[in-house]
Design an enzyme around this catalytic site. Structure first.
Site, PDB file in Angstrom:
ATOM      1  CG  LEU A  73     108.127  29.847  58.998  1.00  0.00           C
ATOM      2  CD1 LEU A  73     108.044  30.116  57.807  1.00  0.00           C
ATOM      3  CD2 LEU A  73     108.731  31.074  59.810  1.00  0.00           C
ATOM      4  CB  SER A  74     110.274  26.708  58.016  1.00  0.00           C
ATOM      5  OG  SER A  74     111.512  26.212  57.721  1.00  0.00           O
TER       6      SER A  74
END
Length: 346
Positions: free
Chosen positions: A145-146
């Site tokens: 994520l991210s």
């Protein structure tokens, strides 16, 4: 359980994936110690499902900034997925001493290239789990994520033949903060930020549309692909299946990164950048991109009105997926379960 044959070049259609079984006995988590020289100075946690035996798949999950391994396992639905498959679950963890915001350093050439820094540490963890816990080296999957998504892109760019599948959620393309050429002094100049802890990664934020008003850098697909090929090295590569996720209301990462990522990874594999199919699944738009042999190679998921978070389905059927926390939000769709289906694990 449906299985994709890694080197057979086939995958069963998404809609034929079998449902997850009911609740299984819980496994256990433990710190992963003494896994190698650890040049990137990372920590890690290994989750082992109950009754694990040699030959299991290995899921490698990379958290986002300000997060931890502990906040990225059950909350995202990953431990439930590891129990259900079953699979080993490896959760590398950033240290604040490395990056004060606890972001993986996907933007730094000292950490995002093969054999260097954090990239090397993650590969040492994987090799250790394969050697010590008997994980199947042909079934290693990485997702993030991210900033973890940015590091996921770096891992599959630098080691494409080591991963059977990848998943990037709200992350940037590999090399988005690279100078366009040796004569491009603009991004070179901004790299002074890396020497100031509070500004570390600021050059990447400016270039990649992260927490700033400037959009992500728009580059030609072949330029995007060249960055990946340079990291991967010469020769033919068995590129992993790739699942890319992005919310349209993301206030942290420019949603246009979805387009740039799609251009990058279709160009790398030399496949048509026009989707072979588009469908709506639980309100999200799913597009499928096929390889030269007509089999699915890349899928993208665009979630209308969704902010910067890992999508979960807290009231999911046949089993719940995750718990809402910071940067983990209920979208009525379970990203990690959908990835596993695309990879052929379900």
């Amino acid at each position: 359980m449906l299985q994709r044959i890694r080197h057979g070049g086939c995958i069963l259609p998404f809609l034929l994936a079998m449902a997850l079984p009911g609740p299984l006995p819980a496994g256990s988590s433990a710190p992963l110690d003494d896994f190698g020289e650890n040049p990137g100075a990372l920590d890690a946690v290994l989750y082992t499902p109950d009754g694990a035996a040699p030959g299991l798949p290995l899921l490698v999950a990379l958290h986002g900034c300000s997060m931890s391994a502990e906040a990225f396992d059950a909350e995202t639905g990953l431990t439930a997925l590891a129990d259900a498959l079953p699979a080993l679950l490896l959760l590398p963890q950033q240290r604040e001493d490395n990056q004060m915001h606890r972001c993986f350093r996907w933007y730094d050439e000292e950490d995002n290239l093969p054999g260097r820094g954090e990239s090397a540490s993650i590969m040492q963890m994987i090799d250790h789990v394969i050697a010590t816990d008997g994980a199947d080296p042909a079934q290693v999957y990485v997702l993030g994520l991210s900033a973890g998504g940015g590091m996921t892109a770096a891992m599959i760019a630098g080691h494409p033949d080591r991963f059977a599948g990848g998943g990037i959620v709200a992350g940037p393309p590999y090399g988005c903060n690279r100078p366009r050429s040796d004569l491009d002094g603009f991004w070179h100049w901004w790299r002074w930020m890396r020497g100031i802890p509070s500004l570390d990664g600021g050059d990447a934020a400016l270039a990649c549309g992260i927490k700033v008003t400037t959009p992500t850098t728009d580059r030609a697909p072949e330029d995007w692909a060249r960055y990946v090929r340079e990291a991967a090295g010469d020769g033919d590569h068995d590129w992993p299946l790739l699942s890319i996720w992005q919310g349209t209301a993301d206030g942290t990462v420019d949603p246009d990164n979805l387009t740039e990522l799609t251009e990058q990874w279709t160009a790398v594999q030399g496949i048509d950048a026009t989707p072979a199919s588009t469908e709506t699944v639980d309100g999200a738009t799913r597009k499928l991109y096929l390889g030269a042999d007509g089999t699915p190679r890349i899928e993208t998921w665009e979630l209308p009105g969704f902010d910067h978070a890992m999508p979960i389905d807290a009231d999911g059927d046949p089993a719940p997926c995750g718990e809402a926390r910071d940067f983990i939000s209920d979208a009525g769709i379970c990203a990690v379960r959908a990835m596993a289906r695309f990879w052929g694990l379900l």
